[in-house]
Scaffold this active site. Structure first.
Site, PDB file in Angstrom:
ATOM      1  N   LYS A 133       0.835  -1.210   0.000  1.00  0.00           N
ATOM      2  CA  LYS A 133       0.000   0.000   0.000  1.00  0.00           C
ATOM      3  C   LYS A 133       0.874   1.266   0.000  1.00  0.00           C
ATOM      4  CE  LYS A 133      -2.356  -1.505   3.720  1.00  0.00           C
ATOM      5  NZ  LYS A 133      -1.969  -2.935   3.859  1.00  0.00           N
ATOM      6  N   THR A 134       1.884   1.267   0.873  1.00  0.00           N
ATOM      7  CA  THR A 134       2.768   2.434   0.956  1.00  0.00           C
ATOM      8  C   THR A 134       3.541   2.612  -0.351  1.00  0.00           C
ATOM      9  OG1 THR A 134       2.991   2.015   3.303  1.00  0.00           O
ATOM     10  CG2 THR A 134       4.631   3.467   2.323  1.00  0.00           C
ATOM     11  N   ASP A 170      -0.872   6.607   6.676  1.00  0.00           N
ATOM     12  CA  ASP A 170      -0.925   5.164   6.908  1.00  0.00           C
ATOM     13  C   ASP A 170      -1.790   4.924   8.151  1.00  0.00           C
ATOM     14  OD1 ASP A 170      -0.357   2.538   6.483  1.00  0.00           O
ATOM     15  OD2 ASP A 170       1.703   2.608   7.210  1.00  0.00           O
ATOM     16  N   THR A 202      -5.418  -1.384   7.334  1.00  0.00           N
ATOM     17  CA  THR A 202      -5.600  -2.839   7.364  1.00  0.00           C
ATOM     18  C   THR A 202      -7.000  -3.165   7.881  1.00  0.00           C
ATOM     19  OG1 THR A 202      -4.598  -2.719   9.551  1.00  0.00           O
ATOM     20  CG2 THR A 202      -3.182  -3.464   7.748  1.00  0.00           C
ATOM     21  N   ARG A 207       6.454  -8.417   1.511  1.00  0.00           N
ATOM     22  CA  ARG A 207       7.323  -8.050   2.640  1.00  0.00           C
ATOM     23  C   ARG A 207       7.880  -9.303   3.323  1.00  0.00           C
ATOM     24  NH1 ARG A 207       4.591  -4.523   7.066  1.00  0.00           N
ATOM     25  NH2 ARG A 207       4.610  -2.967   5.418  1.00  0.00           N
TER      26      ARG A 207
END
Ligand code: ADE
Length: 339
Positions: free
Chosen positions: A66-67, A111, A160, A220
């Site tokens: 997302k980032t 975020d 999230t 990740r």
């Protein structure tokens, strides 16, 4: 693109390491192809009108990119990005300070937007909708509102926990709300091979598949496992082969499905302490001495995706696959009914 972190943005050493593997260009970003196509249209149309793209919201489990997408949007429109997070914006003044410092067409990235407090959220509404900042000066009968006009900007937010966002906030993301999905095994392999090149590591055939299978289909995690396997191979003077990966991941206690110690503890608890469930989230969290939010945000999405637990109206239930995976015999009275 210059990246200017806003106030109180926390960056861990892990984030720093991640950044070197993060794609810096649109065409390097693997997967999430539908989201990329939609963003491409949004950005191209906005560029054509010489206007910043409308506000967008990304949601989905942690570590899916997302980032990275927020940074790529900024790069694509040639703008700066200011990065912060919901819990970092404690007061209206914190938000006002960031908003009034935005440059024309800047990307403002928040975020964990679900952790924004209500008062701050309400100041964000007019900023998103009309590009103004309403500031109340004074208290009681003499209080008055002044309005500051903001430069046109794009808010990109990530969460999230979409269900925790209020309906008014959600409705203001007029550029779109996009759900990031788990990646396919093939996409994770592509990401691993790209990362191995950046890390100057030779990854043998089969090793990429073995890491991908245990990566929770999350870039990740895949990159984290790759680095740990590379360490293991180097220290033991072995090539980064399928066998080395198996040894390294056994040592890390990451099993064939990518479950770690905490995932297995949760499954074992549902099965052994609660007779397979259903068990409520709070009770389950207490039984494994973990935060309910961690279970919900970190463990559960993948356990559900792997078909190891199901969420029912009465709580979490372990599936047949969970019993089999842990090598626990399914009780006779459950053999017919178990999901
Ligand atoms: N590294 C982390 N996420 C990635 C992605 N989606 N594509 C390429 N490299 C990545």
């Amino acid at each position: 693109m210059s990246s200017t972190p806003a106030s109180k943005t926390e960056e861990t050493p892990q984030d720093f390491l991640d950044q070197t593997l993060r794609p810096g260009r649109w065409n390097e970003y693997i997967g999430q192809s539908n989201i990329k196509k939609n963003l491409d249209i949004l950005i191209s149309a906005a560029k054509g009108r010489n206007h910043p793209p409308e506000h967008v919201l990304f949601y989905g489990p942690a570590g899916l990119g997302k980032t990275t997408l927020a940074h790529l949007i900024a790069r694509e429109i040639g703008a700066n990005i200011k990065v912060t997070s919901g819990p970092a914006i404690e007061r209206v003044g914190d938000l006002a300070a960031i908003l009034t410092n935005l440059g024309e067409k800047d990307i403002f990235f928040i975020d964990e937007i679900h952790r924004l407090n209500k008062t701050v959220e309400e100041v964000l509404y007019p900023a998103m909708e009309s590009g103004v900042l309403d500031i109340i000066i004074g208290k009681g009968p003499s209080a008055r509102t002044i309005q500051l006009e903001l430069p046109p900007f794009t808010l990109v937010a990530a969460t999230t926990r979409i269900a925790l966002l209020s309906a008014p906030l959600r409705s203001r993301f007029s550029g779109g709300t996009f759900r990031l999905n788990f990646y396919t095994e093939e996409e994770i392999r592509e990401i691993l091979n790209r990362s191995a090149k950046i890390l100057n590591t030779i990854i043998k055939r089969g090793a990429d598949t073995e890491i991908a299978k245990r990566s929770r289909y999350t870039p990740r995690t895949a990159n984290y496992l790759l680095k740990r396997c590379r360490d293991f191979a180097e220290v033991n003077k072995k090539p980064l082969s399928e066998e080395t990966v198996r040894e390294a991941l056994t040592l890390l206690q990451v099993d064939e499905l990518g479950l770690d110690v905490s995932d297995r503890l949760i499954l074992e608890s549902i099965i052994n302490k609660f007779d397979g469930g259903p068990v409520g989230l709070g009770t389950l969290a207490a039984s494994v001495a973990e935060e309910a939010a961690t279970i919900e945000e970190v463990n559960e999405p993948y356990l559900i995706r792997s078909g190891l637990i199901e969420r029912t109206p009465r709580g979490r239930v372990a599936t047949k696959k969970a019993y089999t995976h842990l090598g626990i015999e399914i009780p006779k009275d459950k053999q017919e009914t178990l999901l």
